[in-house]
Design a protein around this motif. Structure first.
Motif, PDB file in Angstrom:
ATOM      1  N   THR A  84       0.816  -1.131  -0.140  1.00 21.96           N
ATOM      2  CA  THR A  84       0.115   0.015  -0.038  1.00 21.96           C
ATOM      3  C   THR A  84       0.878   1.235   0.136  1.00 21.96           C
ATOM      4  O   THR A  84       0.375   2.475  -0.029  1.00 21.96           O
ATOM      5  CB  THR A  84      -0.931  -0.102   1.292  1.00 21.96           C
ATOM      6  OG1 THR A  84      -0.184   0.146   2.355  1.00 21.96           O
ATOM      7  CG2 THR A  84      -1.957  -1.037   1.387  1.00 21.96           C
ATOM      8  N   GLY A  85       2.169   1.079   0.100  1.00 19.55           N
ATOM      9  CA  GLY A  85       3.007   2.248  -0.104  1.00 19.55           C
ATOM     10  C   GLY A  85       3.552   2.721  -1.260  1.00 19.55           C
ATOM     11  O   GLY A  85       3.122   2.193  -2.454  1.00 19.55           O
ATOM     12  N   ASP A  86       4.771   3.099  -1.130  1.00 23.17           N
ATOM     13  CA  ASP A  86       5.759   3.370  -2.452  1.00 23.17           C
ATOM     14  C   ASP A  86       6.417   2.306  -2.730  1.00 23.17           C
ATOM     15  O   ASP A  86       7.360   1.886  -1.786  1.00 23.17           O
ATOM     16  CB  ASP A  86       6.462   4.640  -2.399  1.00 23.17           C
ATOM     17  CG  ASP A  86       7.128   5.009  -3.359  1.00 23.17           C
ATOM     18  OD1 ASP A  86       7.532   4.006  -4.081  1.00 23.17           O
ATOM     19  OD2 ASP A  86       7.745   6.149  -3.674  1.00 23.17           O
ATOM     20  N   LEU A  87       6.071   1.385  -3.632  1.00 20.32           N
ATOM     21  CA  LEU A  87       6.783   0.298  -3.800  1.00 20.32           C
ATOM     22  C   LEU A  87       8.468   0.146  -3.856  1.00 20.32           C
ATOM     23  O   LEU A  87       9.056  -0.610  -3.326  1.00 20.32           O
ATOM     24  CB  LEU A  87       6.372  -0.550  -5.295  1.00 20.32           C
ATOM     25  CG  LEU A  87       5.460  -1.656  -4.915  1.00 20.32           C
ATOM     26  CD1 LEU A  87       5.549  -2.416  -6.328  1.00 20.32           C
ATOM     27  CD2 LEU A  87       6.121  -2.561  -4.134  1.00 20.32           C
ATOM     28  N   PRO A  92       7.012  -4.184   6.606  1.00 19.93           N
ATOM     29  CA  PRO A  92       5.821  -5.264   6.608  1.00 19.93           C
ATOM     30  C   PRO A  92       4.614  -4.644   6.802  1.00 19.93           C
ATOM     31  O   PRO A  92       3.620  -5.075   6.216  1.00 19.93           O
ATOM     32  CB  PRO A  92       6.274  -5.851   7.721  1.00 19.93           C
ATOM     33  CG  PRO A  92       7.789  -5.937   8.050  1.00 19.93           C
ATOM     34  CD  PRO A  92       8.170  -4.695   7.281  1.00 19.93           C
ATOM     35  N   ARG A  93       4.637  -3.259   7.207  1.00 20.63           N
ATOM     36  CA  ARG A  93       3.153  -2.636   7.813  1.00 20.63           C
ATOM     37  C   ARG A  93       2.565  -2.163   6.339  1.00 20.63           C
ATOM     38  O   ARG A  93       1.880  -1.911   6.428  1.00 20.63           O
ATOM     39  CB  ARG A  93       3.374  -1.682   8.727  1.00 20.63           C
ATOM     40  CG  ARG A  93       4.260  -0.180   8.243  1.00 20.63           C
ATOM     41  CD  ARG A  93       4.866   0.356   9.307  1.00 20.63           C
ATOM     42  NE  ARG A  93       5.904   1.414   8.908  1.00 20.63           N
ATOM     43  CZ  ARG A  93       5.658   2.918   8.483  1.00 20.63           C
ATOM     44  NH1 ARG A  93       4.529   3.205   8.609  1.00 20.63           N
ATOM     45  NH2 ARG A  93       6.640   3.402   8.228  1.00 20.63           N
ATOM     46  N   PHE A  94       3.337  -2.096   5.158  1.00 19.48           N
ATOM     47  CA  PHE A  94       2.721  -1.545   4.120  1.00 19.48           C
ATOM     48  C   PHE A  94       2.122  -2.917   3.281  1.00 19.48           C
ATOM     49  O   PHE A  94       1.539  -2.557   2.316  1.00 19.48           O
ATOM     50  CB  PHE A  94       3.514  -0.851   3.282  1.00 19.48           C
ATOM     51  CG  PHE A  94       4.084   0.420   3.853  1.00 19.48           C
ATOM     52  CD1 PHE A  94       2.858   1.591   3.771  1.00 19.48           C
ATOM     53  CD2 PHE A  94       5.213   0.834   4.314  1.00 19.48           C
ATOM     54  CE1 PHE A  94       3.430   2.671   4.391  1.00 19.48           C
ATOM     55  CE2 PHE A  94       5.464   1.985   4.814  1.00 19.48           C
ATOM     56  CZ  PHE A  94       4.387   3.037   4.875  1.00 19.48           C
ATOM     57  N   TRP A  95       2.163  -4.040   3.750  1.00 17.69           N
ATOM     58  CA  TRP A  95       1.651  -5.095   2.810  1.00 17.69           C
ATOM     59  C   TRP A  95       0.149  -5.493   3.517  1.00 17.69           C
ATOM     60  O   TRP A  95      -0.103  -5.480   4.568  1.00 17.69           O
ATOM     61  CB  TRP A  95       2.703  -6.458   3.125  1.00 17.69           C
ATOM     62  CG  TRP A  95       3.928  -6.272   2.116  1.00 17.69           C
ATOM     63  CD1 TRP A  95       4.990  -5.528   2.812  1.00 17.69           C
ATOM     64  CD2 TRP A  95       4.155  -6.349   0.912  1.00 17.69           C
ATOM     65  NE1 TRP A  95       6.029  -5.222   1.755  1.00 17.69           N
ATOM     66  CE2 TRP A  95       5.418  -5.537   0.589  1.00 17.69           C
ATOM     67  CE3 TRP A  95       3.287  -6.932  -0.135  1.00 17.69           C
ATOM     68  CZ2 TRP A  95       5.896  -5.894  -0.852  1.00 17.69           C
ATOM     69  CZ3 TRP A  95       3.825  -6.866  -1.547  1.00 17.69           C
ATOM     70  CH2 TRP A  95       4.879  -6.322  -1.856  1.00 17.69           C
ATOM     71  N   LYS A  96      -0.717  -5.874   2.617  1.00 18.75           N
ATOM     72  CA  LYS A  96      -1.860  -6.271   2.862  1.00 18.75           C
ATOM     73  C   LYS A  96      -2.293  -7.473   2.048  1.00 18.75           C
ATOM     74  O   LYS A  96      -2.035  -7.665   0.916  1.00 18.75           O
ATOM     75  CB  LYS A  96      -3.086  -5.231   2.674  1.00 18.75           C
ATOM     76  CG  LYS A  96      -3.073  -4.143   3.917  1.00 18.75           C
ATOM     77  CD  LYS A  96      -4.196  -3.062   3.674  1.00 18.75           C
ATOM     78  CE  LYS A  96      -4.068  -2.260   4.849  1.00 18.75           C
ATOM     79  NZ  LYS A  96      -5.308  -1.277   4.923  1.00 18.75           N
ATOM     80  N   ILE A  97      -3.559  -8.226   2.770  1.00 20.68           N
ATOM     81  CA  ILE A  97      -4.020  -9.088   1.815  1.00 20.68           C
ATOM     82  C   ILE A  97      -5.284  -8.906   1.201  1.00 20.68           C
ATOM     83  O   ILE A  97      -5.884  -8.201   1.974  1.00 20.68           O
ATOM     84  CB  ILE A  97      -4.138 -10.335   2.533  1.00 20.68           C
ATOM     85  CG1 ILE A  97      -3.077 -10.947   3.266  1.00 20.68           C
ATOM     86  CG2 ILE A  97      -5.004 -11.673   2.156  1.00 20.68           C
ATOM     87  CD1 ILE A  97      -2.204 -11.798   2.274  1.00 20.68           C
ATOM     88  N   LYS A  98      -5.299  -9.282  -0.059  1.00 21.84           N
ATOM     89  CA  LYS A  98      -6.751  -8.996  -0.892  1.00 21.84           C
ATOM     90  C   LYS A  98      -7.151  -9.996  -1.534  1.00 21.84           C
ATOM     91  O   LYS A  98      -6.316 -10.819  -2.458  1.00 21.84           O
ATOM     92  CB  LYS A  98      -6.321  -7.753  -1.608  1.00 21.84           C
ATOM     93  CG  LYS A  98      -7.506  -7.506  -2.515  1.00 21.84           C
ATOM     94  CD  LYS A  98      -7.089  -6.158  -3.477  1.00 21.84           C
ATOM     95  CE  LYS A  98      -7.886  -5.532  -4.364  1.00 21.84           C
ATOM     96  NZ  LYS A  98      -7.377  -4.376  -4.947  1.00 21.84           N
ATOM     97  N   PRO A  99      -8.484 -10.410  -1.331  1.00 18.00           N
ATOM     98  CA  PRO A  99      -8.987 -11.371  -2.266  1.00 18.00           C
ATOM     99  C   PRO A  99      -9.193 -10.897  -3.595  1.00 18.00           C
ATOM    100  O   PRO A  99     -10.290  -9.850  -3.964  1.00 18.00           O
ATOM    101  CB  PRO A  99     -10.336 -11.836  -1.513  1.00 18.00           C
ATOM    102  CG  PRO A  99     -10.326 -10.767  -0.781  1.00 18.00           C
ATOM    103  CD  PRO A  99      -9.599 -10.085  -0.602  1.00 18.00           C
ATOM    104  N   LEU A 100      -8.696 -11.429  -4.712  1.00 16.27           N
ATOM    105  CA  LEU A 100      -8.806 -10.749  -5.714  1.00 16.27           C
ATOM    106  C   LEU A 100      -9.530 -11.493  -6.894  1.00 16.27           C
ATOM    107  O   LEU A 100     -10.438 -10.911  -7.733  1.00 16.27           O
ATOM    108  CB  LEU A 100      -7.346 -10.247  -6.438  1.00 16.27           C
ATOM    109  CG  LEU A 100      -7.207  -9.443  -7.534  1.00 16.27           C
ATOM    110  CD1 LEU A 100      -7.913  -7.964  -7.586  1.00 16.27           C
ATOM    111  CD2 LEU A 100      -5.664  -9.555  -8.118  1.00 16.27           C
TER     112      LEU A 100
END
Ligand code: SF4
Ligand code: SF4
Length: 84
Positions: free
Chosen positions: A41-44, A51-59
């Motif tokens: 979710t941040g600037d790649l 770690p805090r910028f990563w999230k899980i999403k059902p795509l």
């Protein structure tokens, strides 16, 4: 055709460990059709190792077989799978 809705309680997921989905990823690994995506979710360029910028999403919902393995595997009950 079934309609599938997969919910992720991001708060529960984020509170799971200090490093959050970045190091958990159990839902990601147990899902045979690979429905989930881990995304940043941040600037790649700057935040890739944060770690805090990563999230899980059902795509890829249409791939879900409703096996419920992800629901059973998530240690904090953060996942709900519904279909009708
Ligand atoms: S219910 Fe099964 S197929 Fe669907 S997202 Fe969860 S693990 Fe993957
Ligand atoms: S298994 Fe649960 S806690 Fe672990 S990354 Fe997936 S949603 Fe988050």
């Amino acid at each position: 055709m079934d309609i599938t809705i997969i919910g992720i309680d991001q708060r529960k997921c984020a509170e799971h460990t200090d490093s959050k989905p970045y190091e958990c990823g159990k839902c990601l690994r147990i899902c045979d059709p690979a429905v989930f995506l881990m995304y940043n979710t941040g600037d790649l360029l700057q935040d890739r190792d944060e770690p805090r910028f990563w999230k899980i999403k059902p795509l890829w919902l249409s791939m879900c077989t409703h096996c419920m393995k992800c629901v059973d595997r998530c240690p904090v009950d953060a996942i709900t799978v519904r279909s009708w």
